[in-house]
Design a protein around this motif. Structure first.
Motif, PDB file in Angstrom:
ATOM      1  N   ASP A  90       0.846  -1.188   0.000  1.00 42.38           N
ATOM      2  CA  ASP A  90       0.000   0.000   0.000  1.00 42.38           C
ATOM      3  C   ASP A  90       0.883   1.239   0.000  1.00 42.38           C
ATOM      4  N   LEU A  91       0.270   2.406  -0.151  1.00 44.01           N
ATOM      5  CA  LEU A  91       1.034   3.649  -0.302  1.00 44.01           C
ATOM      6  C   LEU A  91       1.900   3.935   0.919  1.00 44.01           C
ATOM      7  N   ALA A  92       1.387   3.650   2.111  1.00 40.47           N
ATOM      8  CA  ALA A  92       2.171   3.889   3.328  1.00 40.47           C
ATOM      9  C   ALA A  92       3.377   2.953   3.400  1.00 40.47           C
ATOM     10  N   GLN A  93       3.190   1.684   3.045  1.00 38.90           N
ATOM     11  CA  GLN A  93       4.305   0.732   3.060  1.00 38.90           C
ATOM     12  C   GLN A  93       5.367   1.111   2.036  1.00 38.90           C
ATOM     13  N   ALA A  94       4.926   1.538   0.856  1.00 35.81           N
ATOM     14  CA  ALA A  94       5.884   1.938  -0.177  1.00 35.81           C
ATOM     15  C   ALA A  94       6.681   3.158   0.272  1.00 35.81           C
ATOM     16  N   SER A  95       6.042   4.069   0.990  1.00 37.74           N
ATOM     17  CA  SER A  95       6.756   5.233   1.520  1.00 37.74           C
ATOM     18  C   SER A  95       7.775   4.799   2.565  1.00 37.74           C
ATOM     19  N   ARG A  96       7.393   3.852   3.414  1.00 34.90           N
ATOM     20  CA  ARG A  96       8.327   3.366   4.438  1.00 34.90           C
ATOM     21  C   ARG A  96       9.531   2.684   3.793  1.00 34.90           C
ATOM     22  N   ASP A  97       9.310   2.005   2.682  1.00 31.84           N
ATOM     23  CA  ASP A  97      10.406   1.341   1.981  1.00 31.84           C
ATOM     24  C   ASP A  97      11.350   2.338   1.308  1.00 31.84           C
ATOM     25  N   THR A  98      10.861   3.544   1.042  1.00 28.08           N
ATOM     26  CA  THR A  98      11.601   4.493   0.202  1.00 28.08           C
ATOM     27  C   THR A  98      12.286   5.599   0.992  1.00 28.08           C
ATOM     28  N   VAL A 217     -11.001  14.697  -3.864  1.00 32.66           N
ATOM     29  CA  VAL A 217      -9.764  13.926  -3.985  1.00 32.66           C
ATOM     30  C   VAL A 217      -9.162  13.809  -2.590  1.00 32.66           C
ATOM     31  N   MET A 218      -9.467  12.740  -1.900  1.00 33.44           N
ATOM     32  CA  MET A 218      -9.064  12.601  -0.503  1.00 33.44           C
ATOM     33  C   MET A 218      -7.774  11.799  -0.369  1.00 33.44           C
ATOM     34  N   PRO A 219      -6.811  12.304   0.415  1.00 32.03           N
ATOM     35  CA  PRO A 219      -5.550  11.573   0.555  1.00 32.03           C
ATOM     36  C   PRO A 219      -5.721  10.200   1.185  1.00 32.03           C
ATOM     37  N   HIS A 220      -6.638  10.070   2.146  1.00 34.29           N
ATOM     38  CA  HIS A 220      -6.761   8.766   2.809  1.00 34.29           C
ATOM     39  C   HIS A 220      -7.296   7.706   1.852  1.00 34.29           C
ATOM     40  N   ASN A 221      -8.029   8.134   0.808  1.00 32.62           N
ATOM     41  CA  ASN A 221      -8.532   7.164  -0.166  1.00 32.62           C
ATOM     42  C   ASN A 221      -7.409   6.554  -0.998  1.00 32.62           C
ATOM     43  N   LEU A 222      -6.320   7.294  -1.177  1.00 35.62           N
ATOM     44  CA  LEU A 222      -5.175   6.760  -1.925  1.00 35.62           C
ATOM     45  C   LEU A 222      -4.509   5.632  -1.140  1.00 35.62           C
ATOM     46  N   TYR A 223      -4.404   5.802   0.184  1.00 37.69           N
ATOM     47  CA  TYR A 223      -3.874   4.733   1.028  1.00 37.69           C
ATOM     48  C   TYR A 223      -4.834   3.537   1.023  1.00 37.69           C
ATOM     49  N   LEU A 224      -6.130   3.839   1.133  1.00 39.62           N
ATOM     50  CA  LEU A 224      -7.145   2.786   1.245  1.00 39.62           C
ATOM     51  C   LEU A 224      -7.211   1.929  -0.020  1.00 39.62           C
ATOM     52  N   PHE A 382       1.337  15.619  -0.187  1.00 38.75           N
ATOM     53  CA  PHE A 382       2.230  14.694   0.510  1.00 38.75           C
ATOM     54  C   PHE A 382       1.860  13.230   0.246  1.00 38.75           C
ATOM     55  N   ALA A 383       0.684  12.989  -0.307  1.00 41.90           N
ATOM     56  CA  ALA A 383       0.299  11.627  -0.694  1.00 41.90           C
ATOM     57  C   ALA A 383       0.424  11.420  -2.199  1.00 41.90           C
ATOM     58  N   ILE A 384       0.050  12.452  -2.971  1.00 39.21           N
ATOM     59  CA  ILE A 384       0.032  12.306  -4.428  1.00 39.21           C
ATOM     60  C   ILE A 384       1.444  12.183  -5.003  1.00 39.21           C
ATOM     61  N   ILE A 385       2.352  13.042  -4.559  1.00 39.36           N
ATOM     62  CA  ILE A 385       3.699  13.076  -5.155  1.00 39.36           C
ATOM     63  C   ILE A 385       4.450  11.759  -4.943  1.00 39.36           C
ATOM     64  N   PRO A 386       4.486  11.199  -3.703  1.00 43.36           N
ATOM     65  CA  PRO A 386       5.121   9.878  -3.573  1.00 43.36           C
ATOM     66  C   PRO A 386       4.444   8.817  -4.437  1.00 43.36           C
ATOM     67  N   LEU A 387       3.103   8.864  -4.524  1.00 41.59           N
ATOM     68  CA  LEU A 387       2.381   7.874  -5.334  1.00 41.59           C
ATOM     69  C   LEU A 387       2.832   7.932  -6.790  1.00 41.59           C
ATOM     70  N   ILE A 388       2.942   9.134  -7.359  1.00 39.50           N
ATOM     71  CA  ILE A 388       3.368   9.267  -8.760  1.00 39.50           C
ATOM     72  C   ILE A 388       4.783   8.733  -8.938  1.00 39.50           C
ATOM     73  N   HIS A 389       5.665   9.034  -7.992  1.00 39.39           N
ATOM     74  CA  HIS A 389       7.035   8.515  -8.073  1.00 39.39           C
ATOM     75  C   HIS A 389       7.041   6.983  -8.062  1.00 39.39           C
ATOM     76  N   PHE A 390       6.243   6.391  -7.172  1.00 39.95           N
ATOM     77  CA  PHE A 390       6.269   4.936  -7.002  1.00 39.95           C
ATOM     78  C   PHE A 390       5.794   4.216  -8.269  1.00 39.95           C
ATOM     79  N   VAL A 391       4.699   4.702  -8.865  1.00 39.34           N
ATOM     80  CA  VAL A 391       4.159   4.003 -10.047  1.00 39.34           C
ATOM     81  C   VAL A 391       4.905   4.378 -11.321  1.00 39.34           C
ATOM     82  N   SER A 392       5.858   5.325 -11.218  1.00 39.94           N
ATOM     83  CA  SER A 392       6.679   5.689 -12.383  1.00 39.94           C
ATOM     84  C   SER A 392       7.982   4.903 -12.431  1.00 39.94           C
ATOM     85  N   ASP A 393       8.296   4.196 -11.352  1.00 40.25           N
ATOM     86  CA  ASP A 393       9.554   3.449 -11.256  1.00 40.25           C
ATOM     87  C   ASP A 393       9.384   2.101 -11.953  1.00 40.25           C
TER      88      ASP A 393
END
Length: 627
Positions: A90-98, A217-224, A382-393
């Protein structure tokens, strides 16, 4: 030694099996569900407040904002689903990994603020719905919302598909209610079409527009969403992953368009009733409920409005609480009892609601709902930018990274949201400074916070761009890297304590101890588990980090014993400052070896200075080892 990979929402992870040897429609229906769980966040009571305010003050003018927000939401939710499907993180785990631990701590704090703001809107919405339908005082209604915690536990025990069915039923109630409201209100189709042309009349409209974006566009929905898609167990081949991405996009397309219909219906209802009749200040849900019956000529208008509000609050609060669990487990790697975790999440929302009603009265709830949505919008970057980075890798996405045009669209959305938020923050702070009697306090406290947030956002943007590959941080040095240097002088110390924090200083701490004691000394390796759960439960905690830390200590012990050293280990829980000192003072040690954490002043403010606290609490010599 890498950190063990944990599953997001462990209790329902891959609990829905997708059968390949069946019809296409059955496979599609098996994937349907997660987006409906997410979509309720797009029609929660916070949306009602911003939609009512926008419709009553500016008529149909801001419909285009809802449409733009829905398109943004569809793209971002599809990115979130892609992350969960492909990387199974999930988005939080990917952030913790990065990102580093301090950055993740701040991101977790911001995510909790966003979830608290969202949950606050849902708690207030449910309480208002209960008040409108059953004349229950708001404070009692807020208290009753605590029971949602146990409803969520009950539904989870029944399985994720049962929970999804319950949520879809609530969505149906909301949709049917507003379909009837539209027939009663008879809005002007021409003015609705004109509202699709972009325009921002004034700064107040900008504030409400940003609130609408934050509410949609809710940040918690991106994690969910990145977690819920992992409840499906499907073929992990390239074809199976591609199929899962496609079916989940259809799921999102249908669910979010239903949410757009509800939001548009609320704004159109406000425009066709309140704005049309010159009632430009109707932003309170209670006022809207009271005025609908006389304006539309039937009591059913108010009843359906309250019923839909209750269904929206109930459905949204379930998904908001789940998001709280995902964020806590993802960023902190903290797993505690589900009922405790959900009560904590709910209390974070109930306390502000209680205080607002007690100190400012029930009439302040509307403004609080709009403020909560603006806060949500401020957290989005703070949720969108990491998400874009993660799915662009492409390396980590295993060939399923987003394409060039999707990447451009995603960054444009991020730019729009961050720019609007920056403008809002600038205007608000400027207004406060101009109207404040003592602006010096704003310059001392508020302005530095805004600058710090901007710097953090800049760091999140540029870090993955500078580091071409996002490598997961090594949590603990490998045993093989420890260089054992024999002591050439007579033994000075026979009982040596070594405090480890599983950082790069551990290697030198152990080397220094072995040089002081040689193979004749007794060594005790000390570590203190400092998670939130450890501080609350002490030695009774049974979370992932405690088990990992215990394994690390045993690895050190086994490696050193294999080289002929006498080693014991001791594990404590809570504050390292107190735990290390307690274990040392209880033992018969000659010296303590402690690694310097190397924090600078800002990190010391966050984490405190362990070395100084321990040094003043023990009665034996202390050797401080720097990396």
């Amino acid at each position: 030694m890498a950190a063990q990979k944990t599953n997001s929402l462990e209790e329902v992870h891959q609990s829905v099996a997708i059968t390949q040897n069946t019809t296409v429609w059955k496979r599609i229906l098996a994937f349907f569900g997660p987006a409906y769980m997410v979509s309720v966040g797009y029609m929660d009571p916070g949306n009602w407040a911003t939609d009512l305010a926008g419709g009553s003050q500016f008529g149909y003018t801001l419909i285009w904002v809802l449409l733009m927000s829905n398109i943004m939401a569809l793209l971002l939710q599809s990115l979130s689903a892609r992350l969960g499907i492909v990387r199974q993180r999930d988005l939080a785990q990917a952030s913790r990994d990065t990102y580093s631990r301090p950055v993740n701590f701040v991101l977790y704090f911001l995510a909790e603020i966003a979830i608290a703001a969202c949950d606050l809107a849902e708690v207030l919405g449910m309480a208002i719905g209960l008040q409108l339908l059953f004349d229950i005082p708001l404070l009692w209604g807020v208290s009753i919302t605590m029971l949602d915690t146990f409803l969520l536990l009950f539904l989870l025990n029944k399985g994720i598909k049962k929970m999804e069915a319950f949520i879809i039923a609530l969505i149906a109630i909301i949709g049917i209610s507003f379909l009837v409201e539209m027939f009663l209100a008879k809005p002007d189709p021409g003015q609705i079409a004109a509202g699709l042309v972009p325009s921002i009349p004034d700064s107040t409209a900008l504030y409400i527009a940003i609130g609408i974006i934050g509410a949609t566009v809710m940040p918690h929905n991106l994690y969910l969403h990145s977690s819920l898609v992992q409840t499906r167990k499907f073929d992990r081949s390239a074809k199976g992953i591609k199929q899962a991405i496609r079916y989940n996009f259809f799921d999102s397309l249908i669910a979010l368009n239903l949410a757009f219909f509800v939001n548009a219906a609320i704004l159109i209802l406000a425009a066709a009733t309140f704005y049309k009749n010159g009632m430009f200040e109707v932003a309170e849900i209670q006022d809207a409920h009271r005025l609908l019956t006389p304006l539309l000529g039937t009591e059913w208008a108010s009843i359906l409005f309250a019923l839909a509000l209750l269904a929206a609050g109930q459905s949204s609060t379930i998904t908001g609480t789940l998001a709280g669990q995902i964020v806590m487990e993802g960023y902190l790697n903290l797993r505690i009892q589900p009922w405790v975790r959900r009560i904590i999440t709910r209390l974070i929302a109930i306390v502000p609601a209680f205080l607002t009603i007690v100190y400012f009265g029930e009439e302040a709830t509307g403004k609080l709902l709009i403020l909560s949505q603006v806060i949500l919008s401020l957290q989005l970057g703070f949720a969108i930018i990491p998400l874009i980075h993660f799915v662009s890798d492409n390396r980590k996405m295993k060939g399923f990274a987003i394409g060039k045009y999707t990447k451009i669209a995603s960054w444009l959305i991020a730019l729009v949201i961050v720019s609007l938020n920056a403008r809002l923050v600038y205007d608000e702070i400027k207004g406060w400074i101009e109207t404040s009697e003592n602006p010096v306090y704003l310059w001392i406290f508020v302005v530095p916070l805004a600058v710090a947030a901007a710097l953090l956002l800049l760091y999140i943007i540029i870090k993955p761009l500078i580091e071409k590959t996002m490598v997961s941080p090594t949590l603990v040095p490998h045993i093989k890297h420890i260089v054992v240097k024999e002591a050439e002088k007579p033994i000075v110390y026979s009982n040596i304590a070594i405090a480890l924090d599983f950082s790069t200083t551990d290697e030198k701490s152990i080397e220094s101890a072995l040089q002081l004691g040689g193979k004749e000394a007794n060594y005790t390796i000390i570590h203190v588990v400092e998670t939130v759960g450890a501080m609350v439960y002490g030695e009774e905690i049974q979370d992932f980090e405690t088990a990992s830390d215990s394994n690390y200590l045993n690895d050190y012990k086994n490696a050193l014993e294999a080289k002929g050293y006498k080693v014991t280990i001791k594990l404590d829980f809570g504050s390292p400052k107190k735990g290390i000192a307690k274990l040392v003072n209880e033992g018969d040690f000659d010296i303590l070896i402690l690694g310097a954490h190397g924090h600078h002043w800002f990190k010391d403010l966050l984490f405190g200075t362990t070395v100084d606290a321990v040094r003043h609490s023990i009665k034996i010599p202390l050797l401080i080892v720097k990396n």
